[in-house]
Scaffold this active site. Structure first.
Site, PDB file in Angstrom:
ATOM      1  CB  CYS A  21       1.690   0.508  -1.008  1.00 12.56           C
ATOM      2  SG  CYS A  21       0.945  -1.062  -0.541  1.00 12.56           S
ATOM      3  CG  ASP A  42       9.018   0.655  -3.126  1.00 12.48           C
ATOM      4  OD1 ASP A  42       7.868   0.756  -2.660  1.00 12.48           O
ATOM      5  OD2 ASP A  42       9.874  -0.098  -2.646  1.00 12.48           O
ATOM      6  CG  HIS A  74       6.288   0.211   0.195  1.00 13.59           C
ATOM      7  ND1 HIS A  74       6.067  -0.193  -1.109  1.00 13.59           N
ATOM      8  CD2 HIS A  74       5.299  -0.331   0.937  1.00 13.59           C
ATOM      9  CE1 HIS A  74       4.993  -0.962  -1.148  1.00 13.59           C
ATOM     10  NE2 HIS A  74       4.508  -1.068   0.076  1.00 13.59           N
TER      11      HIS A  74
END
Length: 409
Positions: free
Chosen positions: A105, A294, A296
């Site tokens: 990430c 993000d 993820h």
């Protein structure tokens, strides 16, 4: 009859199930992680609130209600790099790393801030992406981040460069680590025509940056072209990263106003940070909430090539996030890296004036120091960087210490 069965909590379990239990548990966790990330990325409640409040996105000011469509177009035009699966193994034959899910990430956040720097340099801050975008410059930028060994800023290159500095492939990076790795990688990419300066010890030394950017024979960008231009002496476009730690376990509220102010500068490329062990790329704020991209979400790996086939068009769309997410600024992890882009020396000088006036003179506790030259009692830049990376006597730097290097004194 039951020699291959074992009892667990009153239930008979086959031996082969016990042997494969770690993998089964990982699969179960992965499924739940996918469900969570997909919900997080597509929940309309995380979009921009319909109020009359001011929204700042990478130095650009909007009205949350009147400019909602412009805000969404702006956000969707940013390059969104996420977990991928199904790429060529990192590290070559025998490697099992065909996905960066669960560990990549911060690497993806680093790709996002560098990608935005290249977009700002080669296409301009006002550039907007559409599904029909096929310009050679845009495709050239995007292909530099694809999940293949030959791409200059691929997950492969970043992970392997991190491994050379003591971060094994699959090990989580902090903001400092990704800053140092990207700084090394851009040196090998003439087309991108960019240099990265990482400000250490909570201080930005102006003349260190000037000396780094005024490079004899430096390359500069050619708009919508394939080759860089060269000049005898000039300013090399700058991506400035300032890693900081703004508290112990949570952000000290005294720094909140300064963080917001950073998003307002025209040179802003946002913040690399996140929540504990959960990296995010922050691109703006509204009220007391920060807006972020993000990484993820796990998507399949693929190439955009010339974006002439339907599959390539589909892959291109996966690099642009439809809906913004936001969290209260106080929920951010205190370990962050401020990010700025200066295309020329004039931009950098203006940024320094803004920092002095808005971040230092106006704040009781500034985010960092700004000085013309390094004080005599400081170590040389190379020694400070080596100390930050935990270097040994070996010419290859050792592990990065995110904690000790970032903590504010």
């Amino acid at each position: 009859m039951f020699s291959n069965l074992f009892k667990c909590s009153g239930v008979l379990i086959p031996h082969e199930t016990l042997v494969n239990l770690p993998e089964l548990l990982y699969t179960r966790i992965s499924i739940m992680d996918n469900l969570f990330t997909q919900t997080l990325s597509n929940e309309a409640s995380n979009d921009i609130p319909q109020t009359e409040g001011t929204v700042w996105i990478l130095g650009k000011k909007y009205n949350a209600k009147r400019d909602i469509e412009a805000i969404r177009k702006d956000i969707r035009s940013r390059l969104w790099f996420t977990y991928r699966k199904g790429f060529v193994p990192i590290g070559g034959f025998g490697s099992t790393f065909t996905s960066d899910k669960g560990w990549g990430c911060m690497l993806r956040c680093g790709q996002m801030v560098l990608g935005q720097a290249l977009v700002s340099l080669h296409l301009g801050r006002e550039w907007r992406w559409t599904p029909e975008t096929r310009t050679s410059t845009y495709l050239n930028i995007l292909k530099r981040f694809e999940d293949r060994r030959a791409a200059p800023y691929s997950i492969h290159q970043i992970a392997l460069m991190g491994a050379s500095e003591g971060k094994d492939v699959g090990q989580w990076f902090g903001p400092n680590t990704i800053a140092q790795v990207l700084k090394k990688l851009v040196v090998y990419d003439d087309w991108s025509s960019i240099t990265i300066h990482v400000a250490l010890d909570n201080a930005l030394v102006i003349n260190d940056v000037v000396r780094q950017c005024r490079v004899e024979g430096a390359t500069t960008a050619e708009v919508d072209g394939e080759k860089p231009l060269k000049a005898p002496s000039q300013w090399k476009p700058l991506l400035l990263l300032i890693p900081l730690r703004l508290g112990l376990n949570e952000i000290n509220p005294i720094y909140i106003n300064g963080l917001k102010t950073c998003f307002q500068f025209p040179q802003s490329l946002g913040l690399i940070g996140g929540k504990p062990s959960h990296a995010l790329y922050f691109i703006g704020y509204i009220g007391d909430e920060v807006i972020f991209l993000d990484p993820h979400t796990t998507q399949r790996s693929g190439s955009v090539d010339q974006k002439s086939e339907d599959n390539e068009v589909d892959i291109d769309a996966t690099y642009h996030c439809k809906i913004a997410n936001r969290i209260p600024i106080m929920e951010m992890d205190p370990s962050v890296a401020l990010c700025f882009f200066c295309a020329n020396e004039k931009d950098f000088r203006l940024l320094c004036r803004l920092m002095q006036d808005e971040l230092i003179a106006n704040e009781k506790q500034p985010l960092f120091e700004l000085c013309s030259e390094r004080p005599a009692n400081w170590s040389p830049a190379e020694d400070v960087a080596a100390e930050a990376l935990g270097a040994t006597a070996s010419p290859i730097p050792g592990p990065v210490s995110d904690e000790g290097f970032e903590l504010l004194g």
